[in-house]
Design a protein around this motif. Structure first.
Motif, PDB file in Angstrom:
ATOM      1  N   LEU A  64       0.859  -1.177   0.000  1.00  0.00           N
ATOM      2  CA  LEU A  64       0.000   0.000   0.000  1.00  0.00           C
ATOM      3  C   LEU A  64       0.896   1.228   0.000  1.00  0.00           C
ATOM      4  O   LEU A  64       1.922   1.248   0.672  1.00  0.00           O
ATOM      5  CB  LEU A  64      -0.873   0.051   1.256  1.00  0.00           C
ATOM      6  CG  LEU A  64      -1.962  -0.991   1.405  1.00  0.00           C
ATOM      7  CD1 LEU A  64      -2.631  -0.854   2.764  1.00  0.00           C
ATOM      8  CD2 LEU A  64      -3.002  -0.861   0.312  1.00  0.00           C
ATOM      9  N   SER A  65       0.491   2.237  -0.736  1.00  0.00           N
ATOM     10  CA  SER A  65       1.255   3.479  -0.705  1.00  0.00           C
ATOM     11  C   SER A  65       0.915   4.236   0.569  1.00  0.00           C
ATOM     12  O   SER A  65      -0.107   3.982   1.210  1.00  0.00           O
ATOM     13  CB  SER A  65       0.917   4.344  -1.920  1.00  0.00           C
ATOM     14  OG  SER A  65      -0.403   4.847  -1.802  1.00  0.00           O
ATOM     15  N   SER A  66       1.759   5.167   0.952  1.00  0.00           N
ATOM     16  CA  SER A  66       1.475   5.968   2.139  1.00  0.00           C
ATOM     17  C   SER A  66       0.177   6.750   1.957  1.00  0.00           C
ATOM     18  O   SER A  66      -0.566   6.960   2.910  1.00  0.00           O
ATOM     19  CB  SER A  66       2.646   6.907   2.455  1.00  0.00           C
ATOM     20  OG  SER A  66       2.912   7.736   1.351  1.00  0.00           O
ATOM     21  N   THR A  67      -0.131   7.146   0.724  1.00  0.00           N
ATOM     22  CA  THR A  67      -1.388   7.847   0.441  1.00  0.00           C
ATOM     23  C   THR A  67      -2.574   6.934   0.724  1.00  0.00           C
ATOM     24  O   THR A  67      -3.562   7.351   1.340  1.00  0.00           O
ATOM     25  CB  THR A  67      -1.421   8.328  -1.029  1.00  0.00           C
ATOM     26  OG1 THR A  67      -0.314   9.200  -1.237  1.00  0.00           O
ATOM     27  CG2 THR A  67      -2.717   9.036  -1.359  1.00  0.00           C
ATOM     28  N   GLN A  68      -2.478   5.670   0.313  1.00  0.00           N
ATOM     29  CA  GLN A  68      -3.554   4.715   0.570  1.00  0.00           C
ATOM     30  C   GLN A  68      -3.705   4.454   2.062  1.00  0.00           C
ATOM     31  O   GLN A  68      -4.824   4.368   2.575  1.00  0.00           O
ATOM     32  CB  GLN A  68      -3.286   3.394  -0.160  1.00  0.00           C
ATOM     33  CG  GLN A  68      -3.411   3.498  -1.664  1.00  0.00           C
ATOM     34  CD  GLN A  68      -2.895   2.236  -2.350  1.00  0.00           C
ATOM     35  OE1 GLN A  68      -1.807   1.739  -2.040  1.00  0.00           O
ATOM     36  NE2 GLN A  68      -3.677   1.714  -3.271  1.00  0.00           N
ATOM     37  N   ILE A  69      -2.592   4.344   2.775  1.00  0.00           N
ATOM     38  CA  ILE A  69      -2.649   4.099   4.221  1.00  0.00           C
ATOM     39  C   ILE A  69      -3.296   5.282   4.929  1.00  0.00           C
ATOM     40  O   ILE A  69      -4.150   5.112   5.797  1.00  0.00           O
ATOM     41  CB  ILE A  69      -1.237   3.806   4.775  1.00  0.00           C
ATOM     42  CG1 ILE A  69      -0.729   2.470   4.220  1.00  0.00           C
ATOM     43  CG2 ILE A  69      -1.241   3.807   6.300  1.00  0.00           C
ATOM     44  CD1 ILE A  69       0.729   2.200   4.486  1.00  0.00           C
ATOM     45  N   ALA A  71      -5.417   7.407   3.662  1.00  0.00           N
ATOM     46  CA  ALA A  71      -6.838   7.411   3.302  1.00  0.00           C
ATOM     47  C   ALA A  71      -7.603   6.392   4.142  1.00  0.00           C
ATOM     48  O   ALA A  71      -8.706   6.675   4.624  1.00  0.00           O
ATOM     49  CB  ALA A  71      -7.021   7.130   1.810  1.00  0.00           C
ATOM     50  N   GLN A  72      -7.035   5.214   4.337  1.00  0.00           N
ATOM     51  CA  GLN A  72      -7.679   4.191   5.168  1.00  0.00           C
ATOM     52  C   GLN A  72      -7.804   4.667   6.612  1.00  0.00           C
ATOM     53  O   GLN A  72      -8.839   4.480   7.247  1.00  0.00           O
ATOM     54  CB  GLN A  72      -6.892   2.881   5.133  1.00  0.00           C
ATOM     55  CG  GLN A  72      -7.065   2.088   3.869  1.00  0.00           C
ATOM     56  CD  GLN A  72      -6.282   0.784   3.913  1.00  0.00           C
ATOM     57  OE1 GLN A  72      -5.515   0.517   4.836  1.00  0.00           O
ATOM     58  NE2 GLN A  72      -6.477  -0.040   2.902  1.00  0.00           N
TER      59      GLN A  72
END
Length: 102
Positions: A64-69, A71-72
């Motif tokens: 997972l990208s830091s952006t995805q993390i 967002a989660q």
């Protein structure tokens, strides 16, 4: 200059903990690179390679990208806040109803 800086860091007794990274090679291919992959093509002298400690993909890998993390985490925080707000409204409503029943 880089090798001299790393040698100075090594002389101070410091070490580097290195985790792998998922690298996009082209539109269809991704490759998970580890410390061993990087050192295989590095110009770093063998005498300094021991100061790098590699984590295996089993120890560290999360695709997972830091952006995805982020967002989660934001979605989880928003959900928790909504649940707390609902609980507070229900608690106030019950308290109000009890207060008028007396």
């Amino acid at each position: 200059a880089m090798v001299a800086a790393i040698a100075e860091i090594a002389a101070l007794g410091c070490r580097f903990l290195v985790a792998g990274r998922l690298v996009k090679m082209d539109q269809e291919k991704e490759l998970f690179l580890t410390l061993d992959d990087i050192l295989a093509t590095s110009a770093l002298p063998p005498s300094l390679r021991g100061m790098f400690i590699g984590l295996t993909s089993d120890e560290f890998r999360v695709d997972l990208s830091s952006t995805q993390i982020r967002a989660q985490m934001a979605a989880q925080a928003a959900q928790a806040a909504a649940q707390e707000a609902e609980a507070a409204v229900r608690g106030e409503h019950r308290g109000h109803a009890r207060g008028t029943a007396h």
